[in-house]
Design a protein around this motif. Structure first.
Motif, PDB file in Angstrom:
ATOM      1  N   ALA A 162       0.843  -1.161  -0.068  1.00  0.00           N
ATOM      2  CA  ALA A 162       0.027   0.104  -0.145  1.00  0.00           C
ATOM      3  C   ALA A 162       0.845   1.068   0.079  1.00  0.00           C
ATOM      4  O   ALA A 162       1.871   1.257   0.800  1.00  0.00           O
ATOM      5  CB  ALA A 162      -0.965   0.071   1.183  1.00  0.00           C
ATOM      6  N   ALA A 163       0.518   2.297  -0.560  1.00  0.00           N
ATOM      7  CA  ALA A 163       1.252   3.303  -0.725  1.00  0.00           C
ATOM      8  C   ALA A 163       1.488   4.206   0.726  1.00  0.00           C
ATOM      9  O   ALA A 163       2.583   4.804   1.083  1.00  0.00           O
ATOM     10  CB  ALA A 163       0.361   4.600  -1.610  1.00  0.00           C
ATOM     11  N   GLU A 164       0.289   3.943   1.432  1.00  0.00           N
ATOM     12  CA  GLU A 164       0.511   4.401   2.888  1.00  0.00           C
ATOM     13  C   GLU A 164       1.838   3.947   3.633  1.00  0.00           C
ATOM     14  O   GLU A 164       2.487   4.497   4.440  1.00  0.00           O
ATOM     15  CB  GLU A 164      -0.780   4.157   3.598  1.00  0.00           C
ATOM     16  N   ASP A 165       1.828   2.359   3.440  1.00  0.00           N
ATOM     17  CA  ASP A 165       3.075   1.737   3.905  1.00  0.00           C
ATOM     18  C   ASP A 165       4.345   2.014   3.290  1.00  0.00           C
ATOM     19  O   ASP A 165       5.334   2.425   4.114  1.00  0.00           O
ATOM     20  CB  ASP A 165       2.716   0.254   3.711  1.00  0.00           C
ATOM     21  N   VAL A 166       4.285   2.094   2.157  1.00  0.00           N
ATOM     22  CA  VAL A 166       5.597   2.794   1.255  1.00  0.00           C
ATOM     23  C   VAL A 166       5.963   4.275   2.057  1.00  0.00           C
ATOM     24  O   VAL A 166       7.099   4.521   2.311  1.00  0.00           O
ATOM     25  CB  VAL A 166       5.402   3.211  -0.091  1.00  0.00           C
ATOM     26  N   ALA A 167       5.194   5.222   2.110  1.00  0.00           N
ATOM     27  CA  ALA A 167       5.297   6.467   2.902  1.00  0.00           C
ATOM     28  C   ALA A 167       5.775   6.227   4.146  1.00  0.00           C
ATOM     29  O   ALA A 167       6.639   7.085   4.613  1.00  0.00           O
ATOM     30  CB  ALA A 167       4.014   7.085   2.797  1.00  0.00           C
ATOM     31  N   THR A 168       5.074   5.334   4.810  1.00  0.00           N
ATOM     32  CA  THR A 168       5.909   4.998   6.322  1.00  0.00           C
ATOM     33  C   THR A 168       7.214   4.627   6.171  1.00  0.00           C
ATOM     34  O   THR A 168       8.072   5.109   6.950  1.00  0.00           O
ATOM     35  CB  THR A 168       4.884   3.900   6.969  1.00  0.00           C
ATOM     36  N   ALA A 169       7.776   3.721   5.405  1.00  0.00           N
ATOM     37  CA  ALA A 169       8.934   3.318   5.267  1.00  0.00           C
ATOM     38  C   ALA A 169      10.133   4.413   4.824  1.00  0.00           C
ATOM     39  O   ALA A 169      11.135   4.551   5.425  1.00  0.00           O
ATOM     40  CB  ALA A 169       9.146   2.093   4.084  1.00  0.00           C
ATOM     41  N   VAL A 170       9.472   5.390   3.796  1.00  0.00           N
ATOM     42  CA  VAL A 170      10.308   6.502   3.367  1.00  0.00           C
ATOM     43  C   VAL A 170      10.460   7.371   4.420  1.00  0.00           C
ATOM     44  O   VAL A 170      11.696   8.021   4.728  1.00  0.00           O
ATOM     45  CB  VAL A 170       9.779   6.875   2.069  1.00  0.00           C
ATOM     46  N   ALA A 171       9.680   7.613   5.273  1.00  0.00           N
ATOM     47  CA  ALA A 171       9.608   8.861   6.176  1.00  0.00           C
ATOM     48  C   ALA A 171      10.506   8.192   7.238  1.00  0.00           C
ATOM     49  O   ALA A 171      11.329   8.871   7.982  1.00  0.00           O
ATOM     50  CB  ALA A 171       8.166   8.847   6.945  1.00  0.00           C
TER      51      ALA A 171
END
Length: 251
Positions: A162-171
């Motif tokens: 999920a894009a939300e999880d991608v954003a969590t990883a990048v942050a």
């Protein structure tokens, strides 16, 4: 707390990264042509990078034509890395793709691999976040592989996220120390055809998905494990069956 510039910070992933970093007390600045920062022309780079600790690059080419993608990542990354060096940036984080370092002939992957090499050779400490395919691209994968009412896709494995999880990883990467190359993925692996078949069926899409291992994926054939992470990848929890009802197709 850190001062972090997010290049591509008004897009799908970037806007989520900015929000997450801000919620955790960091100063996160969204940089994109919409905010007066253009990595291709260099416009606004020096100004936005002043006194910045970390740069996150989640930008993408406006055109997916092979030559356009290659030129976008070459030019934008070269300009960004040079501006970072002048500004004294100490951590470069970039979002890239699982599979760029494996045998395949996907033009987009080749462009991303070239971008990765520029970052590795820049001398700036870095983190490359290699993500699997996003759930959000389920519809566009189907559309690009449709002929009439038939969608032809290979059965090579994909472990979407999920894009939300991608954003969590990048942050998390942006808030932490440089870590080199890391891989992230969702919790389940499917054949690419099965992934799209489940999504279309849930949405009531009348198209029929047919497994065809000779069918291309973004312009090239893939092997069974081209698109799945290696052992040791960071796995995130969102499952397809949870994501689908929360993300109806856009009208």
């Amino acid at each position: 707390m850190a001062k972090i510039v997010v290049v591509g910070g008004t897009g799908l992933i970037g806007s989520k990264v900015v929000r997450k970093l801000t919620e955790h007390g960091h100063t996160a600045i969204a940089a994109s042509p919409a905010t007066g920062v253009n990595t291709v022309t260099g416009e606004g780079l020096a100004e936005v990078l002043a006194q910045v600790d970390t740069v996150v690059d989640v930008s993408n080419s406006p055109s997916f034509a092979p030559d356009d993608v290659r030129e976008f990542f070459r030019t934008s990354t070269t300009n960004l890395l040079a501006a970072e060096k002048d500004a004294g940036v100490t951590h470069h984080v970039a979002l890239t793709i699982v599979g760029t370092n494996r045998p395949q002939e996907i033009p987009y992957f080749a462009a991303k691999a070239a971008q990765e090499q520029l970052i590795r050779s820049s001398g700036t400490p870095f983190t490359l976040v290699h993500a699997t395919q996003f759930f959000e691209f389920l519809g566009s994968i189907a559309d690009s592989s449709t002929d009439g009412q038939t969608v032809r896709l290979p059965g090579g494995l994909v472990q979407p996220i999920a894009a939300e999880d991608v954003a969590t990883a990048v942050a998390r990467a942006a808030a932490g120390a440089p870590a080199g190359d890391i891989e992230i993925a969702g919790p389940e692996a499917f054949g690419l055809d099965e992934f799209v078949r489940r999504g279309l069926a849930f949405r009531g899409d009348p198209r029929t998905v047919v497994r065809d291992d000779d069918a291309p994926y973004y312009g090239a054939r893939i092997a069974e494990r081209t698109l799945v992470p290696l052992e040791g990848a960071q796995l995130f929890p969102t499952r397809l069956e949870e994501w689908l009802p929360a993300n109806p197709p856009r009208a």
